[in-house]
Design a protein around this motif. Structure first.
Motif, PDB file in Angstrom:
ATOM      1  N   ILE A 108      24.907 -35.650 -10.596  1.00  0.00           N
ATOM      2  CA  ILE A 108      24.366 -35.749 -11.514  1.00  0.00           C
ATOM      3  C   ILE A 108      24.683 -36.119 -13.199  1.00  0.00           C
ATOM      4  O   ILE A 108      23.903 -37.233 -13.042  1.00  0.00           O
ATOM      5  CB  ILE A 108      23.990 -34.246 -12.598  1.00  0.00           C
ATOM      6  CG1 ILE A 108      23.447 -33.332 -11.805  1.00  0.00           C
ATOM      7  CG2 ILE A 108      23.114 -34.365 -14.016  1.00  0.00           C
ATOM      8  CD1 ILE A 108      23.704 -31.212 -12.433  1.00  0.00           C
ATOM      9  N   GLN A 109      25.849 -36.435 -13.285  1.00  0.00           N
ATOM     10  CA  GLN A 109      26.496 -37.727 -13.928  1.00  0.00           C
ATOM     11  C   GLN A 109      26.473 -38.921 -13.451  1.00  0.00           C
ATOM     12  O   GLN A 109      25.989 -39.620 -13.575  1.00  0.00           O
ATOM     13  CB  GLN A 109      27.783 -36.866 -14.425  1.00  0.00           C
ATOM     14  CG  GLN A 109      28.264 -36.096 -15.259  1.00  0.00           C
ATOM     15  CD  GLN A 109      29.937 -35.614 -15.678  1.00  0.00           C
ATOM     16  OE1 GLN A 109      30.270 -35.761 -14.754  1.00  0.00           O
ATOM     17  NE2 GLN A 109      30.132 -35.579 -17.069  1.00  0.00           N
ATOM     18  N   ARG A 110      26.663 -38.933 -12.125  1.00  0.00           N
ATOM     19  CA  ARG A 110      26.624 -40.202 -11.083  1.00  0.00           C
ATOM     20  C   ARG A 110      25.208 -40.821 -11.402  1.00  0.00           C
ATOM     21  O   ARG A 110      25.189 -41.638 -11.608  1.00  0.00           O
ATOM     22  CB  ARG A 110      27.221 -39.620  -9.842  1.00  0.00           C
ATOM     23  CG  ARG A 110      28.758 -39.679 -10.207  1.00  0.00           C
ATOM     24  CD  ARG A 110      29.014 -40.051  -8.136  1.00  0.00           C
ATOM     25  NE  ARG A 110      29.234 -40.704  -7.724  1.00  0.00           N
ATOM     26  CZ  ARG A 110      29.446 -41.192  -7.241  1.00  0.00           C
ATOM     27  NH1 ARG A 110      30.913 -41.485  -8.616  1.00  0.00           N
ATOM     28  NH2 ARG A 110      29.287 -42.422  -6.696  1.00  0.00           N
ATOM     29  N   HIS A 111      24.566 -39.762 -11.408  1.00  0.00           N
ATOM     30  CA  HIS A 111      22.736 -40.156 -11.212  1.00  0.00           C
ATOM     31  C   HIS A 111      22.859 -41.058 -12.704  1.00  0.00           C
ATOM     32  O   HIS A 111      21.697 -41.458 -12.740  1.00  0.00           O
ATOM     33  CB  HIS A 111      22.254 -39.273 -10.972  1.00  0.00           C
ATOM     34  CG  HIS A 111      20.456 -38.723 -11.151  1.00  0.00           C
ATOM     35  ND1 HIS A 111      19.977 -39.316 -10.450  1.00  0.00           N
ATOM     36  CD2 HIS A 111      19.731 -38.340 -12.680  1.00  0.00           C
ATOM     37  CE1 HIS A 111      18.653 -39.476 -11.091  1.00  0.00           C
ATOM     38  NE2 HIS A 111      18.442 -39.126 -12.446  1.00  0.00           N
ATOM     39  N   PHE A 112      23.169 -40.292 -13.752  1.00  0.00           N
ATOM     40  CA  PHE A 112      22.575 -40.901 -15.130  1.00  0.00           C
ATOM     41  C   PHE A 112      23.065 -42.347 -15.174  1.00  0.00           C
ATOM     42  O   PHE A 112      22.651 -42.810 -15.900  1.00  0.00           O
ATOM     43  CB  PHE A 112      23.296 -39.719 -16.359  1.00  0.00           C
ATOM     44  CG  PHE A 112      22.358 -38.868 -16.240  1.00  0.00           C
ATOM     45  CD1 PHE A 112      20.841 -38.777 -16.013  1.00  0.00           C
ATOM     46  CD2 PHE A 112      22.423 -37.060 -16.629  1.00  0.00           C
ATOM     47  CE1 PHE A 112      19.979 -38.125 -16.305  1.00  0.00           C
ATOM     48  CE2 PHE A 112      21.793 -36.038 -16.146  1.00  0.00           C
ATOM     49  CZ  PHE A 112      20.302 -36.707 -16.379  1.00  0.00           C
ATOM     50  N   GLU A 113      24.519 -42.651 -14.559  1.00  0.00           N
ATOM     51  CA  GLU A 113      25.591 -43.653 -14.900  1.00  0.00           C
ATOM     52  C   GLU A 113      24.342 -44.292 -13.721  1.00  0.00           C
ATOM     53  O   GLU A 113      25.109 -45.759 -13.590  1.00  0.00           O
ATOM     54  CB  GLU A 113      27.023 -43.280 -14.590  1.00  0.00           C
ATOM     55  CG  GLU A 113      27.574 -42.680 -15.155  1.00  0.00           C
ATOM     56  CD  GLU A 113      28.865 -41.835 -14.564  1.00  0.00           C
ATOM     57  OE1 GLU A 113      29.075 -42.402 -13.845  1.00  0.00           O
ATOM     58  OE2 GLU A 113      29.636 -41.281 -14.972  1.00  0.00           O
ATOM     59  N   GLY A 114      23.229 -44.541 -12.841  1.00  0.00           N
ATOM     60  CA  GLY A 114      23.032 -45.283 -12.066  1.00  0.00           C
ATOM     61  C   GLY A 114      22.821 -45.321 -10.605  1.00  0.00           C
ATOM     62  O   GLY A 114      22.402 -45.681  -9.680  1.00  0.00           O
ATOM     63  N   ASP A 115      23.733 -44.094 -10.645  1.00  0.00           N
ATOM     64  CA  ASP A 115      24.139 -43.964  -8.767  1.00  0.00           C
ATOM     65  C   ASP A 115      22.918 -43.212  -8.093  1.00  0.00           C
ATOM     66  O   ASP A 115      22.591 -42.273  -8.328  1.00  0.00           O
ATOM     67  CB  ASP A 115      25.241 -42.662  -8.119  1.00  0.00           C
ATOM     68  CG  ASP A 115      25.294 -43.140  -6.364  1.00  0.00           C
ATOM     69  OD1 ASP A 115      25.179 -43.111  -6.218  1.00  0.00           O
ATOM     70  OD2 ASP A 115      26.334 -42.095  -6.745  1.00  0.00           O
ATOM     71  N   LYS A 116      22.396 -44.480  -7.438  1.00  0.00           N
ATOM     72  CA  LYS A 116      21.042 -44.154  -6.302  1.00  0.00           C
ATOM     73  C   LYS A 116      20.681 -43.232  -5.226  1.00  0.00           C
ATOM     74  O   LYS A 116      20.328 -42.182  -5.334  1.00  0.00           O
ATOM     75  CB  LYS A 116      19.931 -45.105  -5.596  1.00  0.00           C
ATOM     76  CG  LYS A 116      20.450 -46.615  -6.449  1.00  0.00           C
ATOM     77  CD  LYS A 116      19.030 -46.200  -7.870  1.00  0.00           C
ATOM     78  CE  LYS A 116      18.601 -47.590  -8.116  1.00  0.00           C
ATOM     79  NZ  LYS A 116      17.944 -47.618  -9.711  1.00  0.00           N
ATOM     80  N   GLU A 117      22.289 -42.651  -4.775  1.00  0.00           N
ATOM     81  CA  GLU A 117      22.604 -41.493  -3.956  1.00  0.00           C
ATOM     82  C   GLU A 117      22.889 -40.616  -4.708  1.00  0.00           C
ATOM     83  O   GLU A 117      22.527 -39.290  -3.859  1.00  0.00           O
ATOM     84  CB  GLU A 117      23.481 -42.155  -2.809  1.00  0.00           C
ATOM     85  CG  GLU A 117      23.443 -43.170  -2.663  1.00  0.00           C
ATOM     86  CD  GLU A 117      23.716 -43.202  -1.131  1.00  0.00           C
ATOM     87  OE1 GLU A 117      24.926 -42.862  -0.783  1.00  0.00           O
ATOM     88  OE2 GLU A 117      24.167 -44.362  -0.864  1.00  0.00           O
TER      89      GLU A 117
END
Length: 76
Positions: free
Chosen positions: A9-18
């Protein structure tokens, strides 16, 4: 590397598309089987699972990272 739900979830918010895709893959079967048991109809279960993940994606910013993502997802 296996990321925790919180990390994804944190990676998603940081822009990680996958990142959200990985969350979806992690929970797709459990959500589908749960919905299938409730409905008994594969077509309806497919639609509800799609709606569930779409709603989760749209509302993810409201998710409390201190909570359990699986529980939150299943309440949708």
């Amino acid at each position: 590397m296996d990321y925790t739900d919180k990390e994804l979830i944190q990676r998603h918010f940081e822009g990680d598309k996958e990142a959200f895709e990985l969350l979806t893959k992690r929970f797709l079967n459990p959500v589908y089987h749960f919905v299938m048991r409730l409905t008994g109809n594969a077509a309806e279960a497919d639609d509800l699972v799609q709606e569930t993940f779409l709603k989760a994606w749209k509302q993810l910013k409201r998710f409390d990272l201190e909570r359990n993502f699986k529980v939150w997802l299943f309440t949708i």
